[in-house]
Design a protein around this motif. Structure first.
Motif, PDB file in Angstrom:
ATOM      1  N   LEU A  41      66.717  46.572 -28.343  1.00  0.00           N
ATOM      2  CA  LEU A  41      65.881  46.406 -27.146  1.00  0.00           C
ATOM      3  C   LEU A  41      64.448  46.028 -27.537  1.00  0.00           C
ATOM      4  CD1 LEU A  41      67.151  49.477 -25.064  1.00  0.00           C
ATOM      5  CD2 LEU A  41      67.763  47.073 -24.734  1.00  0.00           C
ATOM      6  N   GLU A  42      63.938  46.678 -28.570  1.00  0.00           N
ATOM      7  CA  GLU A  42      62.571  46.376 -29.023  1.00  0.00           C
ATOM      8  C   GLU A  42      62.480  44.921 -29.519  1.00  0.00           C
ATOM      9  OE1 GLU A  42      61.286  48.596 -32.437  1.00  0.00           O
ATOM     10  OE2 GLU A  42      59.157  48.308 -31.992  1.00  0.00           O
ATOM     11  N   ASP A  43      63.463  44.518 -30.318  1.00  0.00           N
ATOM     12  CA  ASP A  43      63.450  43.141 -30.835  1.00  0.00           C
ATOM     13  C   ASP A  43      63.539  42.123 -29.702  1.00  0.00           C
ATOM     14  OD1 ASP A  43      63.278  44.085 -33.393  1.00  0.00           O
ATOM     15  OD2 ASP A  43      65.392  43.797 -33.888  1.00  0.00           O
ATOM     16  N   LEU A  44      64.368  42.441 -28.720  1.00  0.00           N
ATOM     17  CA  LEU A  44      64.518  41.506 -27.593  1.00  0.00           C
ATOM     18  C   LEU A  44      63.232  41.458 -26.759  1.00  0.00           C
ATOM     19  CD1 LEU A  44      66.327  39.559 -26.033  1.00  0.00           C
ATOM     20  CD2 LEU A  44      67.327  41.542 -24.843  1.00  0.00           C
ATOM     21  N   ALA A  45      62.601  42.614 -26.572  1.00  0.00           N
ATOM     22  CA  ALA A  45      61.314  42.639 -25.846  1.00  0.00           C
ATOM     23  C   ALA A  45      60.290  41.766 -26.569  1.00  0.00           C
ATOM     24  CB  ALA A  45      60.809  44.075 -25.716  1.00  0.00           C
ATOM     25  N   VAL A  46      60.256  41.874 -27.901  1.00  0.00           N
ATOM     26  CA  VAL A  46      59.301  41.076 -28.689  1.00  0.00           C
ATOM     27  C   VAL A  46      59.572  39.581 -28.522  1.00  0.00           C
ATOM     28  CG1 VAL A  46      58.608  40.460 -31.051  1.00  0.00           C
ATOM     29  CG2 VAL A  46      58.774  42.864 -30.397  1.00  0.00           C
ATOM     30  N   SER A  47      60.832  39.181 -28.658  1.00  0.00           N
ATOM     31  CA  SER A  47      61.111  37.734 -28.591  1.00  0.00           C
ATOM     32  C   SER A  47      60.870  37.202 -27.187  1.00  0.00           C
ATOM     33  CB  SER A  47      62.521  37.420 -29.099  1.00  0.00           C
ATOM     34  OG  SER A  47      63.491  37.961 -28.240  1.00  0.00           O
ATOM     35  N   ALA A  48      61.186  37.994 -26.152  1.00  0.00           N
ATOM     36  CA  ALA A  48      60.951  37.539 -24.771  1.00  0.00           C
ATOM     37  C   ALA A  48      59.453  37.422 -24.493  1.00  0.00           C
ATOM     38  CB  ALA A  48      61.596  38.517 -23.789  1.00  0.00           C
ATOM     39  N   ALA A  49      58.686  38.448 -24.887  1.00  0.00           N
ATOM     40  CA  ALA A  49      57.239  38.426 -24.627  1.00  0.00           C
ATOM     41  C   ALA A  49      56.580  37.275 -25.388  1.00  0.00           C
ATOM     42  CB  ALA A  49      56.616  39.767 -25.027  1.00  0.00           C
TER      43      ALA A  49
END
Ligand code: IPD
Length: 291
Positions: free
Chosen positions: A24-32
């Motif tokens: 979830l953290e990695d996905l939040a980073v790539s989306a942001a």
């Protein structure tokens, strides 16, 4: 009170929960990061000098909507069963127990003027994100596209800032005295709310080192997390202003609360290092309501 942090409803063991949080953290980073790049590269020239207020608002709204569409597509292509709550597009349902709470541009007035303090905020939360006090963030990322910083965190994983490929751990300042504290705050859009918020600021100002109003609640919470301010409070925030910054500040060592033993939410958010949180909170509780 807030929903208890638990993945047990999803039948996850602790190692799997850690794997999910990291995902979830990695996905939040790539989306942001993707949306941050988009709002800078696609920002129309001369936005701040457009001649009528409604056309200015229309252009900003279009950028907000497009950034949110990008975020939704990015998140759902990786995790199609998650729900989303966004500032522009409202809520969409999911089945996974995870809701993405997203702010496609936080600091929209700064974005309008090209004042360099705006960001994209992306958080994964559990609980009912539409009901105050019933949700908690478990991972999140905030991209400041002008400094190329991405602040990010997951529960029990610490808070970091990424620049390029480099992650650096961040933490709150160890200040112990409210009078020595630099405090950030923000104001709502409604005149009657601002009038009351102005009274609260006037009462606090003689009791602190100074006040800062940067214009982005998400970046204010990151500022607490990395120690460029000592504390932050505001009233009237929406979940998308707050969600990612809450987990980032908390993982950086801040206490993040509302007033009178409530969780952070619309009535109030108070974020500060443990050395001054209690004294700032007591002062704000004595001044409440804050809006
Ligand atoms: C606003 C900003 C501002 C805060 C306001 C928010 P927006 O969000 O975070 O700093 O003071 O309360 O509404 O409108 O720029 O997304």
């Amino acid at each position: 009170m807030c929903a208890k942090l638990s993945f047990s409803g999803q039948g996850l063991s602790e190692p799997l929960a850690q794997l999910l949080l990291r995902e979830l953290e990695d996905l939040a980073v790539s989306a942001a990061r993707a949306a941050g790049r988009f709002i800078v590269q696609e920002r129309p020239r001369g936005l701040g000098v457009t001649d009528t207020k409604s056309s200015i608002n229309d252009i900003v709204t279009v950028m907000d909507q497009q950034s949110e569409e990008l975020l939704r597509a990015h998140l759902l292509s990786a995790r199609p069963d998650d729900a989303i709550l966004g500032e522009e597009g409202g809520a969409s349902r999911g089945t996974s127990g995870i809701t993405w709470v997203i702010d496609p541009i936080d600091g929209t007035v700064n974005y309008l003027y090209e004042f360099p303090a705006y960001c994209v905020s992306v958080a994964a939360v559990i609980g009912d994100a539409g009901t105050p006090g019933q949700w908690q963030p478990v991972a999140g990322a905030i991209c400041n596209p002008l400094t190329n910083e991405i602040f990010h965190a997951r529960r029990s994983g610490g808070a970091h800032v990424r620049q390029g490929d480099q992650d650096t751990a961040i933490g709150v300042n160890p200040v112990e005295v409210l009078l020595h504290s630099l405090v950030a705050t923000g104001f709502g859009y409604r005149p009657e709310v601002r009038a009351r918020q102005g009274e609260v600021v006037a009462a606090i100002l003689p009791e602190i080192r100074d006040i800062r109003r940067a214009g982005s609640a998400a970046l204010d919470l990151c500022a607490v997390a990395c120690g460029t301010v000592d504390a932050y409070y505001e009233s009237g925030l929406n979940p998308w202003d707050l969600a990612a910054g809450w987990v980032i500040a908390m993982e950086a060592g801040a206490v993040v609360s509302g007033l009178n033993n409530t969780g952070p939410g619309e009535a109030a958010v108070v974020a500060a290092g443990p050395g001054i949180h209690r004294s700032l909170l007591s002062r704000l509780e004595a001044l409440a309501p804050l809006r």
